[in-house]
Design an enzyme around this catalytic site. Structure first.
Site, PDB file in Angstrom:
ATOM      1  N   CYS A 285       0.835  -1.216   0.000  1.00 30.85           N
ATOM      2  CA  CYS A 285       0.000   0.000   0.000  1.00 30.85           C
ATOM      3  C   CYS A 285       0.861   1.254   0.000  1.00 30.85           C
ATOM      4  O   CYS A 285       0.841   2.037  -0.933  1.00 30.85           O
ATOM      5  CB  CYS A 285      -0.896   0.003   1.236  1.00 30.85           C
TER       6      CYS A 285
HETATM    7  N1  SAJ Z   1       7.200   2.114   8.417  1.00 35.31           N
HETATM    8  C1  SAJ Z   1       8.350   2.789   8.778  1.00 35.31           C
HETATM    9  N2  SAJ Z   1       8.268   3.792   9.705  1.00 35.31           N
HETATM   10  C2  SAJ Z   1       7.067   4.136  10.277  1.00 35.31           C
HETATM   11  C3  SAJ Z   1       5.906   3.433   9.895  1.00 35.31           C
HETATM   12  C4  SAJ Z   1       5.988   2.421   8.970  1.00 35.31           C
HETATM   13  O1  SAJ Z   1       9.448   2.508   8.282  1.00 35.31           O
HETATM   14  O2  SAJ Z   1       7.056   5.050  11.108  1.00 35.31           O
HETATM   15  C5  SAJ Z   1       7.256   1.075   7.382  1.00 35.31           C
HETATM   16  C6  SAJ Z   1       6.745  -0.269   7.845  1.00 35.31           C
HETATM   17  O3  SAJ Z   1       7.781  -1.050   8.401  1.00 35.31           O
HETATM   18  C7  SAJ Z   1       6.227  -0.876   6.543  1.00 35.31           C
HETATM   19  C8  SAJ Z   1       5.744   0.331   5.755  1.00 35.31           C
HETATM   20  O4  SAJ Z   1       6.398   1.472   6.332  1.00 35.31           O
HETATM   21  O5  SAJ Z   1       7.278  -1.494   5.841  1.00 35.31           O
HETATM   22  C9  SAJ Z   1       4.215   0.505   5.788  1.00 35.31           C
HETATM   23  O6  SAJ Z   1       3.855   0.530   7.112  1.00 35.31           O
HETATM   24  P1  SAJ Z   1       2.332   0.761   7.592  1.00 35.31           P
HETATM   25  O7  SAJ Z   1       2.330   0.819   9.074  1.00 35.31           O
HETATM   26  O8  SAJ Z   1       1.717   1.895   6.885  1.00 35.31           O
HETATM   27  O9  SAJ Z   1       1.643  -0.619   7.212  1.00 35.31           O
HETATM   28  P2  SAJ Z   1       0.600  -1.166   6.142  1.00 35.31           P
HETATM   29  O10 SAJ Z   1       1.015  -0.779   4.769  1.00 35.31           O
HETATM   30  O11 SAJ Z   1       0.362  -2.593   6.455  1.00 35.31           O
HETATM   31  O12 SAJ Z   1      -0.809  -0.532   6.479  1.00 35.31           O
HETATM   32  C10 SAJ Z   1      -1.124   0.693   6.048  1.00 35.31           C
HETATM   33  C11 SAJ Z   1      -2.094   1.176   7.112  1.00 35.31           C
HETATM   34  N3  SAJ Z   1      -1.278   1.468   8.273  1.00 35.31           N
HETATM   35  C12 SAJ Z   1      -1.520   2.357   9.235  1.00 35.31           C
HETATM   36  O13 SAJ Z   1      -2.393   3.172   9.114  1.00 35.31           O
HETATM   37  C13 SAJ Z   1      -0.714   2.271  10.479  1.00 35.31           C
HETATM   38  C14 SAJ Z   1      -2.849   2.217   6.514  1.00 35.31           C
HETATM   39  O14 SAJ Z   1      -1.955   3.224   6.111  1.00 35.31           O
HETATM   40  C15 SAJ Z   1      -3.689   1.669   5.387  1.00 35.31           C
HETATM   41  O15 SAJ Z   1      -4.972   1.337   5.908  1.00 35.31           O
HETATM   42  C16 SAJ Z   1      -3.115   0.424   4.764  1.00 35.31           C
HETATM   43  O16 SAJ Z   1      -1.729   0.589   4.756  1.00 35.31           O
HETATM   44  C17 SAJ Z   1      -3.675   0.312   3.353  1.00 35.31           C
HETATM   45  O17 SAJ Z   1      -4.203  -0.763   3.063  1.00 35.31           O
HETATM   46  O18 SAJ Z   1      -3.643   1.284   2.647  1.00 35.31           O
END
Ligand code: SAJ
Length: 436
Positions: A285
């Protein structure tokens, strides 16, 4: 609108309000299956449609393959006849509503692959009938619902043979998914649901449809606005994650501890939101969704500079961490070439087994390219297909930690015993600050 249109709208709304509706969910993945279960739990009769016969069979056997859906929940709903799955799109002919939850991957060329949405919309158009609402959930560029899905529905045999009018005989809206895999506090039921309708009546019908199963609905003025809400939410994350990663790069140059700076900044009780540096941006995503926005803007001769810059910073992080491994081994008098490196965690984020866009895979690839002997351990990923070779997670973690020249923490799964890792490994590169 003619009286028949009003009648149709009212009839459909009454069906949803009395839960006397047959609804369908196309695409039984990490968005569609939880949505189908949520609709069935609310009292709708639900048909899940997927092209993957294995998924269909698993649902009908009440065997969940999605972490956020318990098999026990499936079992209750399937045995009660509230939920069943099929590969047969013709079942749509008897449905009052259909939610489309199919993937929207990016092509190698960086433009969106609309084939899944088009295929689902075209199939739905064949069975479109008076008194039916269609809601697209797939994350996509602003304009998809009105420029791609609506024409597909209007040109299909269903609409043409029945001379169906949008907003009178059938209704169309966009509602972005907001599923955060592995999360239990915010679920499909209680996460506010943004909805934008092609017409005001489309919005009303879709809002009642979803409102029976989801706690709060957030209406917006158009499907395009709803599509943009989703892309902005995820662009917000990608840009702020990139800023956190650049904090790390800047603190390196300034010889400061980025994590100390970050923790202290996070004590600000207002006007600050903590994001953390890491191995890079994974998942299907956050790395992908902003690219739909930048692609769409490029067609309008505008450069979405923050998205382009965030992509540049985030995709550079695996190389940064491989350099950190090389420097750490060098300090220990060891070349990367021939050194044994153990990668801890290959999933894209903690406590999931999803490998899509995982930066850990890039780190493994780069280390191998420098001649390192790389093994991995991940309790959620027993085997791994990499560059047409099959690998297995090491089974004796302690021994692998003791015998490796360098351990790299790439995914901070909660199941790891960090004291064991700190004690057993002679050299550690920690991309997640898991050791504190
Ligand atoms: N990550 C970082 N630093 C951060 C946060 C995340 O490096 O501070 C990395 C994570 O390790 C991962 C990536 O970014 O590799 C994405 O992380 P994520 O927490 O956004 O996880 P996703 O993609 O599983 O889920 C996200 C949802 N997450 C949150 O809201 C916390 C949301 O943005 C969406 O509902 C979902 O993608 C989607 O389906 O769009």
């Amino acid at each position: 609108m003619g009286t028949c249109g009003q009648t149709m709208r009212k009839k459909l709304i009454t069906k949803f309000e009395t839960l006397d509706a047959q609804v369908a969910v196309i695409g039984l993945g990490y968005v569609g299956l939880p949505l189908a279960v949520t609709f069935a739990k609310a009292g709708y009769s639900v048909i899940g449609i997927d092209v993957d016969e294995n998924k269909v069979a698993a649902v009908n056997r009440a065997e969940s393959y999605i972490g956020d859906v318990a098999s026990a929940d499936l079992s209750e709903l399937v045995s009660a006849g509230s939920l069943r799955a099929t590969t047969d799109y013709a079942t749509l002919a008897g449905c009052d509503a259909v939610s489309i939850c199919v993937p929207t991957p990016l092509r190698k060329t960086g433009d969106p692959d609309m084939s899944y949405i088009l295929s689902a919309a075209t199939e739905a158009s064949r069975y479109l009938h008076a008194g039916m609402v269609v809601v697209l959930e797939s994350t996509t560029f602003p304009g998809t619902t009105t420029e791609v899905v609506l024409p597909a529905l209007q040109n299909g045999s269903g609409a043409s043979s029945n001379k169906l009018q949008i907003g009178q005989d059938f209704f169309l809206a966009f509602s972005p998914e907001r599923v955060d895999p592995g999360r239990t506090d915010w679920t499909t039921e209680n996460t506010p649901k943004v909805i934008g309708g092609v017409t005001a009546d489309c919005l009303e019908v879709a809002s009642v449809y979803y409102g029976q199963a989801i706690e709060s609905v957030v209406p917006v003025s158009s499907p395009d606005a709803a599509e943009m809400v989703k892309l902005f939410e995820n662009t917000f994350r990608a840009v702020n994650i990139a800023l956190a990663n650049e904090l790390l790069l800047m603190c390196d140059k300034l010889e400061l501890d980025a994590w100390e700076v970050l923790e202290a900044a996070a004590t600000k009780p207002f006007g600050f939101m903590k994001f953390t540096p890491g191995p890079g941006l994974g998942g299907h995503c956050i790395p992908v969704d902003p690219q739909y926005l930048s692609w769409k803007l490029r067609t309008l001769e505008y450069t979405a500079r923050f998205i382009e810059l965030a992509t540049e910073v985030n995709t550079e992080m695996p190389r940064y961490w491989v350099q950190a491994v090389q420097d750490a081994l060098n300090e220990a008098g060891k070349p990367v070439k021939g050194s044994r490196v153990l990668v801890l965690g290959v999933a894209y984020k903690k406590n999931v087994g999803d490998l899509r866009e995982s930066p850990a895979l890039d780190i493994i690839h780069l280390l191998r390219g420098k001649g390192a002997c790389v093994d991995y351990h991940d309790p959620f990923v027993p085997t791994l297909q990499l560059e047409d070779s099959q690998y297995a997670s090491v089974d004796d973690l302690t021994k692998s930690l003791q015998t490796c020249d360098c351990a790299v923490i790439t995914t901070d799964h909660s199941t790891y015993d960090w004291d064991q890792i700190r004690t057993c490994a002679k050299l550690i590169v920690d991309t997640r600050h898991a050791l504190g």
